[in-house]
Design an enzyme around this catalytic site. Structure first.
Site, PDB file in Angstrom:
ATOM      1  N   GLY A   1       0.821  -1.195   0.000  1.00  0.00           N
ATOM      2  CA  GLY A   1       0.000   0.000   0.000  1.00  0.00           C
ATOM      3  C   GLY A   1       0.855   1.244   0.000  1.00  0.00           C
ATOM      4  O   GLY A   1       2.070   1.191  -0.215  1.00  0.00           O
ATOM      5  N   HIS A   2       0.214   2.375   0.270  1.00  0.00           N
ATOM      6  CA  HIS A   2       0.890   3.673   0.226  1.00  0.00           C
ATOM      7  C   HIS A   2       1.170   4.230   1.613  1.00  0.00           C
ATOM      8  O   HIS A   2       1.542   5.389   1.751  1.00  0.00           O
ATOM      9  CB  HIS A   2       0.053   4.673  -0.580  1.00  0.00           C
ATOM     10  CG  HIS A   2      -0.058   4.324  -2.028  1.00  0.00           C
ATOM     11  ND1 HIS A   2      -0.735   5.118  -2.936  1.00  0.00           N
ATOM     12  CD2 HIS A   2       0.418   3.267  -2.741  1.00  0.00           C
ATOM     13  CE1 HIS A   2      -0.675   4.567  -4.139  1.00  0.00           C
ATOM     14  NE2 HIS A   2       0.011   3.440  -4.038  1.00  0.00           N
TER      15      HIS A   2
END
Length: 404
Positions: free
Chosen positions: A241-242
């Protein structure tokens, strides 16, 4: 004497609450009354079971038994007459084609409910692969709405626990105008190439607690938007993810402040960012983001482990635009350890118009084992207070360009 009476009243309340739960009326969507069957569309049956449970004068429970069921779309609305639980033990599957939904931005919604419990160990499967391939929102700010797996609006004094959100077409959970609600023991999963599949996004909410969650998606594991206050994120594992993000902020007119954010005891693995605050340049209105604290965070092969980016601009380059009008202050990073995938482990790009204030680093121990240069850090328009940090992470000041 008054204290004893207060304690007695509290114990009596807890006893009554547990008794109500033990004797809650059960509304099973597969009962003869509602007729839902595995493999079929249960939208009407589940909506009717909810309607009857919500009207119950005593505590009630809606049950989705084990099995796999098709669910076109549904919004569960309150207010209900008593505490209500939805216990999802099986798997609910969304249509693969988002065009089948009449509300294009929501698959399952919960609105205007006090004392809701969503639980059961089951799965909300958004079947998002087709939508991901058609999603151009990363380059088109006027893209078509894409349904969110679970949308919570105007929910208070509630719990969401022991459920899985799988392969949402868009955000997995969107929390808006909710107060005093806990999200715990959740599993949120989508491939790292799935666009805009934020795990939990919070906006305009107060007193939200996210704890003991395993989140791996194609976007932020947790994102916190404007007008969010007293948000706690603890014991979350994030990746892919980020990262865990505040923002983006400062894009729209009259955005409200963000205050009182705690992120603690979290582990991020192979994420594009670690802990991040992001704001747009050229903000149409001023606002603030303050009292934000990150503590006891473990980074494993994380790009940009510590990042403040006030030149956030994913559609075009923004280096020639006026600076962000979001004032960032009272931010601490404490006991952050692990490995960076990028040599630049700390990057703080604050606003030239209103520099960041009262930023503190304490006991930061990040390493880099790659071949792209030495471990380093850079800062712009901020003078952090630094304790227990090696020189390489001491945040040399520089005039920085926007992130690529």
């Amino acid at each position: 004497m008054a204290m004893k009476l207060s304690l007695l009243a509290m114990l009596l309340f807890l006893l009554l609450a547990s008794t109500d739960k033990a004797h809650a009326s059960v509304f099973d969507m597969t009962s003869a009354t509602y007729g839902a069957k595995p493999g079929s569309d249960v939208s009407k049956a589940l909506a009717k079971a909810w309607s009857d449970a919500c009207a119950s004068p005593s505590a009630s429970k809606v049950v989705v038994p084990s099995g796999t069921y098709k669910l076109k779309e549904v919004t569960f609305r309150g207010p209900c007459k008593a505490p209500i639980e939805m216990q999802v033990r099986g798997t609910l599957q969304a249509p693969e084609d988002a065009g089948q939904l009449t509300r294009p931005d929501t698959w399952v919604g919960f609105q205007y409910i006090d004392m809701l419990t969503l639980s059961g160990g089951g799965t909300f499967d958004g079947q998002g692969a087709l939508a991901w391939s058609q999603n151009d929102c990363h380059k088109n700010k006027n893209c078509k709405p894409i349904p969110i797996n679970l949308r919570f609006e105007f929910i208070t004094n509630s719990k969401v626990q022991d459920i899985t959100s799988l392969n949402s077409k868009n955000f997995h959970m969107h929390v808006f105008r909710c107060n005093h609600t806990t999200f715990q023991h959740l599993t949120i999963t989508a491939p790292d190439e799935s666009r805009n599949t934020d795990g939990i996004h919070i906006g305009a909410s107060t007193g939200i607690n996210i704890t003991h969650a395993k989140i791996g998606t194609g976007d932020d594991c947790v994102s916190i938007g404007d007008d969010s206050h007293q948000i706690t994120v603890t014991d979350v594992t994030c990746g892919p993810g980020h990262g865990i993000s505040i923002g983006s902020l400062g894009r729209y007119k009259e955005e409200k402040d963000v205050t009182g954010i705690i992120v603690k005891n979290c582990t991020l693995t192979n994420t594009q960012n670690g802990v991040r605050i992001k704001t747009w340049p050229d903000s149409p209105s001023p606002s603030t983001a303050s009292d934000i604290h990150y503590e006891d965070i473990i980074m494993v092969n994380v790009s940009n482990p510590i990042l403040i980016d006030q030149l956030y601009c994913p559609y075009t380059r923004c280096d020639q635009k006026p600076p962000s009008k979001v004032k960032i202050s009272n931010v601490s990073f404490k006991n952050i350890k692990g490995s960076s995938f990028t040599p630049l482990a700390i990057k703080l790009v604050c606003s030239k118009g209103i520099p960041c204030e009262n930023v503190e680093f304490t006991n930061i121990d990040l390493t880099y084992g790659g071949d792209q240069g030495p471990l380093t850090s850079l800062c712009s328009d901020v003078k952090p207070t630094i304790t227990g940090v090696i020189k390489a992470l001491g945040c040399a000041t520089s005039s920085l360009a926007p992130l690529p």
